[in-house]
Design a protein around this motif. Structure first.
Motif, PDB file in Angstrom:
ATOM      1  N   HIS A 136     -20.331  -4.375  -3.191  1.00 13.27           N
ATOM      2  CA  HIS A 136     -20.563  -5.803  -2.989  1.00 13.27           C
ATOM      3  C   HIS A 136     -21.777  -6.258  -3.791  1.00 13.27           C
ATOM      4  CE1 HIS A 136     -18.233  -4.697   0.600  1.00 13.27           C
ATOM      5  NE2 HIS A 136     -17.799  -5.946   0.562  1.00 13.27           N
ATOM      6  N   PRO A 137     -21.741  -7.498  -4.302  1.00 12.38           N
ATOM      7  CA  PRO A 137     -22.935  -8.044  -4.954  1.00 12.38           C
ATOM      8  C   PRO A 137     -24.084  -8.141  -3.946  1.00 12.38           C
ATOM      9  CG  PRO A 137     -21.014  -9.416  -5.404  1.00 12.38           C
ATOM     10  CD  PRO A 137     -20.607  -8.418  -4.367  1.00 12.38           C
ATOM     11  N   TYR A 138     -25.281  -7.936  -4.424  1.00 12.87           N
ATOM     12  CA  TYR A 138     -26.484  -7.947  -3.597  1.00 12.87           C
ATOM     13  C   TYR A 138     -26.572  -9.221  -2.751  1.00 12.87           C
ATOM     14  CZ  TYR A 138     -31.119  -5.751  -3.069  1.00 12.87           C
ATOM     15  OH  TYR A 138     -32.217  -5.090  -2.600  1.00 12.87           O
ATOM     16  N   ASP A 139     -26.344 -10.378  -3.386  1.00 12.31           N
ATOM     17  CA  ASP A 139     -26.470 -11.644  -2.658  1.00 12.31           C
ATOM     18  C   ASP A 139     -25.409 -11.806  -1.580  1.00 12.31           C
ATOM     19  OD1 ASP A 139     -24.540 -11.934  -4.649  1.00 12.31           O
ATOM     20  OD2 ASP A 139     -24.964 -14.055  -4.974  1.00 12.31           O
ATOM     21  N   GLN A 140     -24.239 -11.199  -1.762  1.00  5.82           N
ATOM     22  CA  GLN A 140     -23.199 -11.267  -0.738  1.00  5.82           C
ATOM     23  C   GLN A 140     -23.616 -10.473   0.502  1.00  5.82           C
ATOM     24  OE1 GLN A 140     -19.396  -9.489  -1.753  1.00  5.82           O
ATOM     25  NE2 GLN A 140     -18.319 -10.794  -0.299  1.00  5.82           N
ATOM     26  N   VAL A 141     -24.243  -9.326   0.286  1.00  2.91           N
ATOM     27  CA  VAL A 141     -24.723  -8.516   1.413  1.00  2.91           C
ATOM     28  C   VAL A 141     -25.839  -9.262   2.146  1.00  2.91           C
ATOM     29  CG1 VAL A 141     -25.773  -6.323   2.107  1.00  2.91           C
ATOM     30  CG2 VAL A 141     -24.076  -6.358   0.261  1.00  2.91           C
ATOM     31  N   ILE A 142     -26.754  -9.854   1.387  1.00  2.00           N
ATOM     32  CA  ILE A 142     -27.846 -10.622   1.999  1.00  2.00           C
ATOM     33  C   ILE A 142     -27.284 -11.750   2.856  1.00  2.00           C
ATOM     34  CG2 ILE A 142     -29.771 -12.199   1.500  1.00  2.00           C
ATOM     35  CD1 ILE A 142     -30.287 -10.426  -1.018  1.00  2.00           C
ATOM     36  N   PHE A 143     -26.326 -12.497   2.319  1.00  2.00           N
ATOM     37  CA  PHE A 143     -25.721 -13.594   3.064  1.00  2.00           C
ATOM     38  C   PHE A 143     -25.059 -13.086   4.353  1.00  2.00           C
ATOM     39  CE2 PHE A 143     -21.941 -16.099   4.129  1.00  2.00           C
ATOM     40  CZ  PHE A 143     -22.530 -17.316   4.412  1.00  2.00           C
ATOM     41  N   GLN A 144     -24.331 -11.980   4.262  1.00  2.00           N
ATOM     42  CA  GLN A 144     -23.620 -11.465   5.433  1.00  2.00           C
ATOM     43  C   GLN A 144     -24.602 -10.955   6.494  1.00  2.00           C
ATOM     44  OE1 GLN A 144     -20.527 -12.190   5.335  1.00  2.00           O
ATOM     45  NE2 GLN A 144     -19.678 -11.178   7.111  1.00  2.00           N
ATOM     46  N   VAL A 145     -25.699 -10.354   6.061  1.00  2.00           N
ATOM     47  CA  VAL A 145     -26.728  -9.911   7.011  1.00  2.00           C
ATOM     48  C   VAL A 145     -27.310 -11.117   7.736  1.00  2.00           C
ATOM     49  CG1 VAL A 145     -29.042  -8.880   7.211  1.00  2.00           C
ATOM     50  CG2 VAL A 145     -27.277  -7.747   5.824  1.00  2.00           C
ATOM     51  N   GLN A 146     -27.598 -12.181   6.992  1.00  2.00           N
ATOM     52  CA  GLN A 146     -28.095 -13.411   7.627  1.00  2.00           C
ATOM     53  C   GLN A 146     -27.077 -13.973   8.616  1.00  2.00           C
ATOM     54  OE1 GLN A 146     -29.440 -15.768   4.037  1.00  2.00           O
ATOM     55  NE2 GLN A 146     -30.929 -16.417   5.580  1.00  2.00           N
ATOM     56  N   LYS A 147     -25.839 -14.028   8.192  1.00  2.00           N
ATOM     57  CA  LYS A 147     -24.771 -14.577   9.030  1.00  2.00           C
ATOM     58  C   LYS A 147     -24.620 -13.768  10.312  1.00  2.00           C
ATOM     59  CE  LYS A 147     -19.830 -15.663   8.720  1.00  2.00           C
ATOM     60  NZ  LYS A 147     -18.670 -15.634   7.827  1.00  2.00           N
ATOM     61  N   ALA A 148     -24.672 -12.446  10.187  1.00  2.00           N
ATOM     62  CA  ALA A 148     -24.452 -11.581  11.348  1.00  2.00           C
ATOM     63  C   ALA A 148     -25.632 -11.570  12.307  1.00  2.00           C
ATOM     64  CB  ALA A 148     -24.161 -10.154  10.880  1.00  2.00           C
ATOM     65  N   ILE A 198     -33.967  -6.087   4.445  1.00  2.00           N
ATOM     66  CA  ILE A 198     -32.989  -5.152   5.016  1.00  2.00           C
ATOM     67  C   ILE A 198     -32.049  -4.636   3.929  1.00  2.00           C
ATOM     68  CG2 ILE A 198     -30.977  -4.996   6.552  1.00  2.00           C
ATOM     69  CD1 ILE A 198     -32.517  -7.022   8.395  1.00  2.00           C
ATOM     70  N   THR A 199     -31.540  -5.551   3.111  1.00  2.00           N
ATOM     71  CA  THR A 199     -30.618  -5.172   2.033  1.00  2.00           C
ATOM     72  C   THR A 199     -31.304  -4.253   1.031  1.00  2.00           C
ATOM     73  OG1 THR A 199     -29.436  -7.259   2.313  1.00  2.00           O
ATOM     74  CG2 THR A 199     -29.070  -6.075   0.254  1.00  2.00           C
ATOM     75  N   HIS A 200     -32.516  -4.574   0.693  1.00  2.00           N
ATOM     76  CA  HIS A 200     -33.271  -3.746  -0.250  1.00  2.00           C
ATOM     77  C   HIS A 200     -33.522  -2.355   0.337  1.00  2.00           C
ATOM     78  CE1 HIS A 200     -35.945  -2.871  -3.568  1.00  2.00           C
ATOM     79  NE2 HIS A 200     -36.848  -2.451  -2.709  1.00  2.00           N
ATOM     80  N   GLU A 201     -33.898  -2.295   1.594  1.00  2.00           N
ATOM     81  CA  GLU A 201     -34.145  -1.006   2.261  1.00  2.00           C
ATOM     82  C   GLU A 201     -32.877  -0.151   2.270  1.00  2.00           C
ATOM     83  OE1 GLU A 201     -36.279   1.966   4.260  1.00  2.00           O
ATOM     84  OE2 GLU A 201     -37.003   0.162   3.256  1.00  2.00           O
ATOM     85  N   ALA A 202     -31.744  -0.746   2.582  1.00  2.00           N
ATOM     86  CA  ALA A 202     -30.476  -0.003   2.569  1.00  2.00           C
ATOM     87  C   ALA A 202     -30.149   0.478   1.161  1.00  2.00           C
ATOM     88  CB  ALA A 202     -29.348  -0.878   3.107  1.00  2.00           C
ATOM     89  N   HIS A 203     -30.417  -0.360   0.174  1.00  2.00           N
ATOM     90  CA  HIS A 203     -30.131  -0.004  -1.219  1.00  2.00           C
ATOM     91  C   HIS A 203     -31.004   1.160  -1.696  1.00  2.00           C
ATOM     92  CE1 HIS A 203     -28.867  -0.566  -5.341  1.00  2.00           C
ATOM     93  NE2 HIS A 203     -30.142  -0.637  -5.711  1.00  2.00           N
ATOM     94  N   ILE A 204     -32.284   1.122  -1.344  1.00  2.00           N
ATOM     95  CA  ILE A 204     -33.238   2.131  -1.810  1.00  2.00           C
ATOM     96  C   ILE A 204     -33.125   3.437  -1.021  1.00  2.00           C
ATOM     97  CG2 ILE A 204     -35.711   2.685  -2.014  1.00  2.00           C
ATOM     98  CD1 ILE A 204     -34.614   0.706  -4.125  1.00  2.00           C
TER      99      ILE A 204
END
Length: 101
Positions: free
Chosen positions: A39-51, A62-68
Motif C-alpha cells: 500500500h502507498p504510505y499515505d493510504q496506510v496513514i489515512f486508514q490508521v487515522q480512520k480506524a 505509527i506508519t513510520h514505526e511499522a515501516h522501520i
C-alpha cells in the motif's frame, strides 16, 4: 565524483505525543500494525487515522514505526474497541492483530 547516499526522512515529534503513547500502555489490549510493502504510505496513514481517530501526526508516526521496525502498536484499549479498529484496518487488507498488552 561525489557519492550520493540515501538519508532516512526526519520525523519530528511535537511535545506531548510521547506522553499520549505512554498513557496508552496501561490499556489491556493492543492492535499491532505490521509493515506493508503493497500500500502507498499515505493510504496506510489515512486508514490508521480512520480506524483510530488519531491525529495526522500520530498516524504518520505509527506508519513510520511499522515501516522501520516491522510493526507498531497503533491502538490500545478494550478488546471490543481493538477488534473494531483492526477490522477497519483490514478493510484495505493491512496486516494487523489484536493482542493482550
Amino acid at each position: 565524483m561525489p557519492v550520493e547516499t540515501e538519508t532516512a526522512p526526519v520525523i519530528r515529534i511535537s511535545p506531548g505525543i510521547l506522553e499520549q503513547l505512554e498513557n496508552e500502555v496501561d490499556s489491556p489490549w493492543v492492535v499491532i500494525l505490521y509493515n506493508d510493502d503493497w500500500h502507498p504510505y499515505d493510504q496506510v496513514i489515512f486508514q490508521v487515522q480512520k480506524a483510530t481517530g488519531c491525529t495526522l501526526e500520530k498516524a504518520v508516526w505509527i506508519t513510520h514505526e511499522a515501516h522501520i521496525s516491522g510493526r507498531a502498536v497503533c491502538y490500545c484499549g478494550e478488546l471490543d474497541e481493538c477488534e473494531r479498529v483492526a477490522s477497519v484496518l483490514r478493510v484495505i487488507q493491512l496486516q494487523v492483530e489484536t493482542d493482550k498488552a
